[in-house]
Write a protein that holds these residues in place. Structure first.
Motif, PDB file in Angstrom:
ATOM      1  N   ALA A  92       0.331  -1.122  -0.247  1.00 24.56           N
ATOM      2  CA  ALA A  92      -0.162   0.001   0.297  1.00 24.56           C
ATOM      3  C   ALA A  92       0.943   1.160  -0.376  1.00 24.56           C
ATOM      4  O   ALA A  92       0.343   1.923  -0.776  1.00 24.56           O
ATOM      5  N   ARG A  93       1.632   0.632   0.412  1.00 22.79           N
ATOM      6  CA  ARG A  93       3.060   2.528   0.911  1.00 22.79           C
ATOM      7  C   ARG A  93       3.008   2.475  -0.904  1.00 22.79           C
ATOM      8  O   ARG A  93       2.965   3.618  -0.686  1.00 22.79           O
ATOM      9  N   GLN A  94       4.013   1.973  -0.969  1.00 27.11           N
ATOM     10  CA  GLN A  94       5.188   1.598  -2.697  1.00 27.11           C
ATOM     11  C   GLN A  94       3.486   2.160  -3.681  1.00 27.11           C
ATOM     12  O   GLN A  94       3.979   3.409  -4.882  1.00 27.11           O
ATOM     13  N   VAL A  95       1.883   2.179  -3.747  1.00 30.02           N
ATOM     14  CA  VAL A  95       0.881   2.558  -4.429  1.00 30.02           C
ATOM     15  C   VAL A  95       0.383   4.511  -4.289  1.00 30.02           C
ATOM     16  O   VAL A  95       0.067   5.035  -4.925  1.00 30.02           O
ATOM     17  N   LEU A  96       0.323   3.756  -2.690  1.00 28.68           N
ATOM     18  CA  LEU A  96      -0.109   4.916  -2.218  1.00 28.68           C
ATOM     19  C   LEU A  96       0.778   6.535  -1.920  1.00 28.68           C
ATOM     20  O   LEU A  96       0.053   7.504  -1.077  1.00 28.68           O
ATOM     21  N   GLN A  97       1.783   5.999  -1.610  1.00 27.64           N
ATOM     22  CA  GLN A  97       2.600   7.220  -0.463  1.00 27.64           C
ATOM     23  C   GLN A  97       3.256   7.856  -1.398  1.00 27.64           C
ATOM     24  O   GLN A  97       3.713   7.441  -2.659  1.00 27.64           O
ATOM     25  N   VAL A  98       3.681   9.472  -1.686  1.00 21.19           N
ATOM     26  CA  VAL A  98       3.689  10.008  -2.727  1.00 21.19           C
ATOM     27  C   VAL A  98       5.288  10.090  -2.552  1.00 21.19           C
ATOM     28  O   VAL A  98       6.106   9.764  -1.200  1.00 21.19           O
ATOM     29  N   PRO A  99       6.555  10.674  -3.625  1.00 20.99           N
ATOM     30  CA  PRO A  99       8.136  10.457  -3.153  1.00 20.99           C
ATOM     31  C   PRO A  99       7.729  11.675  -1.761  1.00 20.99           C
ATOM     32  O   PRO A  99       7.940  12.559  -1.855  1.00 20.99           O
ATOM     33  N   TRP A 100       9.575  11.257  -1.220  1.00 20.96           N
ATOM     34  CA  TRP A 100       9.515  11.852  -0.125  1.00 20.96           C
ATOM     35  C   TRP A 100       9.922  13.351  -0.074  1.00 20.96           C
ATOM     36  O   TRP A 100      10.011  14.003   0.724  1.00 20.96           O
ATOM     37  N   TRP A 101      10.364  13.712  -1.862  1.00 24.73           N
ATOM     38  CA  TRP A 101      10.439  14.764  -1.651  1.00 24.73           C
ATOM     39  C   TRP A 101       9.345  15.776  -2.196  1.00 24.73           C
ATOM     40  O   TRP A 101       9.518  16.706  -1.581  1.00 24.73           O
ATOM     41  N   GLN A 102       8.435  15.317  -2.665  1.00 25.79           N
ATOM     42  CA  GLN A 102       7.149  15.792  -2.225  1.00 25.79           C
ATOM     43  C   GLN A 102       6.204  16.236  -1.614  1.00 25.79           C
ATOM     44  O   GLN A 102       5.717  17.242  -0.900  1.00 25.79           O
ATOM     45  N   ARG A 103       6.181  15.089  -0.345  1.00 28.53           N
ATOM     46  CA  ARG A 103       6.064  15.805   1.106  1.00 28.53           C
ATOM     47  C   ARG A 103       7.310  16.660   1.740  1.00 28.53           C
ATOM     48  O   ARG A 103       6.969  17.168   2.672  1.00 28.53           O
ATOM     49  N   TRP A 104       8.231  16.766   1.298  1.00 28.78           N
ATOM     50  CA  TRP A 104       9.291  17.745   2.032  1.00 28.78           C
ATOM     51  C   TRP A 104       8.651  18.932   1.581  1.00 28.78           C
ATOM     52  O   TRP A 104       9.034  19.560   2.656  1.00 28.78           O
ATOM     53  N   LEU A 105       8.788  19.285   0.669  1.00 23.14           N
ATOM     54  CA  LEU A 105       7.981  20.753   0.142  1.00 23.14           C
ATOM     55  C   LEU A 105       6.477  20.778   0.588  1.00 23.14           C
ATOM     56  O   LEU A 105       5.860  21.604   1.043  1.00 23.14           O
ATOM     57  N   LYS A 106       5.703  19.388   0.280  1.00 22.25           N
ATOM     58  CA  LYS A 106       3.581  19.644   1.502  1.00 22.25           C
ATOM     59  C   LYS A 106       3.919  18.274   2.162  1.00 22.25           C
ATOM     60  O   LYS A 106       3.734  17.523   1.375  1.00 22.25           O
TER      61      LYS A 106
END
Length: 304
Positions: A92-106
């Motif tokens: 589920a993480r592989q499919v649903l989670q956005v890349p770390w750099w996108q989470r860092w920006l937002k």
């Protein structure tokens, strides 16, 4: 010593088979579950409460596309994804989670793992309840996740599901094709027993059509398994497979261009978590969280 809760559990469902199916890892969600999830998501337009936080229960089976629709409906709400096994959570993480750099920006309003008790305004559980060998415990778990005035949205299969296939198996003298599914009125009673209030139950029947037996079998391998306690215990051979295909072809309707028709009964449920009831006895005890709720206070002690 026998389990005292065994009598309240589905009598025809094998708990070992249930556990294996619940933990089955797969990277895509069954299309039927996605379709039922889409129909259930459409019902949210009638819900006035806008959740600030919600739990998606087992989205690999419940529907990854449905999860995206819910995130779009509640873009400001925090979502907690709760999967049934560590392997399924990884998928589920592989499919649903956005890349770390996108989470860092937002910062992404999506986390994984078990949420705290009484932390969710909505629990979303699509197509999970009918395969549980202890539905009472599962309903109670969902109840514990919800905050007061939070609501549960769930769907499951009803007793008319695959009635044509059940008749074909019975005519052949074979063991049952699937375990017995629970009626929506019984689900309503169990919701109340689990502590929910104002349960609203709805039901619809969906007709599945297939051009041939091979396409049906390919699809059903992804949709589910036979979880009946008395299912055939050994391996089937080519001779039996041929008999099964002939039995499936007997379900074809001439007025439907010879297509195989199967019925699926879908049950939808909605219920609220009310204020906890204070039972006064000669000696009574109440949790601190429940007492704060009864007094109309927030966990920090401020009035709400």
């Amino acid at each position: 010593m026998s389990d005292p809760s065994r009598a309240e559990r589905p009598p025809t469902l094998d708990p070992v088979a249930s556990a294996r199916w619940t933990g089955w890892p797969h990277a895509t969600s069954p299309w039927l579950n996605e379709e039922i999830g889409r129909r259930m998501e459409d019902r949210l337009q009638w819900i006035r409460l806008q959740p600030r936080s919600w739990v998606d229960w087992a989205p690999l089976s419940g529907g990854l596309q449905t999860h995206a629709k819910l995130r779009a409906r509640y873009p400001q709400a925090h979502c907690q994804v709760l999967e049934t096994t560590a392997q399924r959570e990884h998928l589920a993480r592989q499919v649903l989670q956005v890349p770390w750099w996108q989470r860092w920006l937002k910062p992404d309003a999506l986390t994984f793992g078990a949420p705290g008790a009484s932390s969710a305004d909505m629990v979303w559980a699509n197509m999970a309840l009918h395969t549980s060998d202890d539905p009472h415990a599962l309903l109670q778990k969902w109840h514990q996740l919800l905050a007061v005035d939070g609501f549960l949205m769930f769907s499951c299969l009803g007793p008319d599901t695959l009635r044509e296939l059940a008749d074909a198996y019975q005519n052949k003298g074979w063991p049952p094709a699937c375990h017995a599914f629970t009626d929506m009125h019984d689900w309503g009673d169990m919701l109340v027993q689990a502590g929910f209030a104002e349960p609203v139950m709805d039901m619809e029947r969906i007709t599945l059509t297939y051009a041939n037996a091979d396409s049906l079998l390919v699809e059903f391998r992804a949709l589910g398994r036979n979880l009946h306690r008395d299912r055939f215990g050994g391996l089937r051979g080519k001779q039996w497979l041929g008999q099964l295909k002939n039995a499936l072809l007997s379900l074809a309707k001439p007025q439907q261009d010879g297509r195989i028709l199967l019925t699926v009964e879908v049950i939808y449920g909605h219920a609220l978590k009310p204020l906890p009831r204070l039972k006064v006895q000669q000696q009574s005890s109440v949790s601190l969280q429940d007492m704060r709720t009864l007094l109309g206070q927030s966990p920090s002690g401020r009035s709400v």
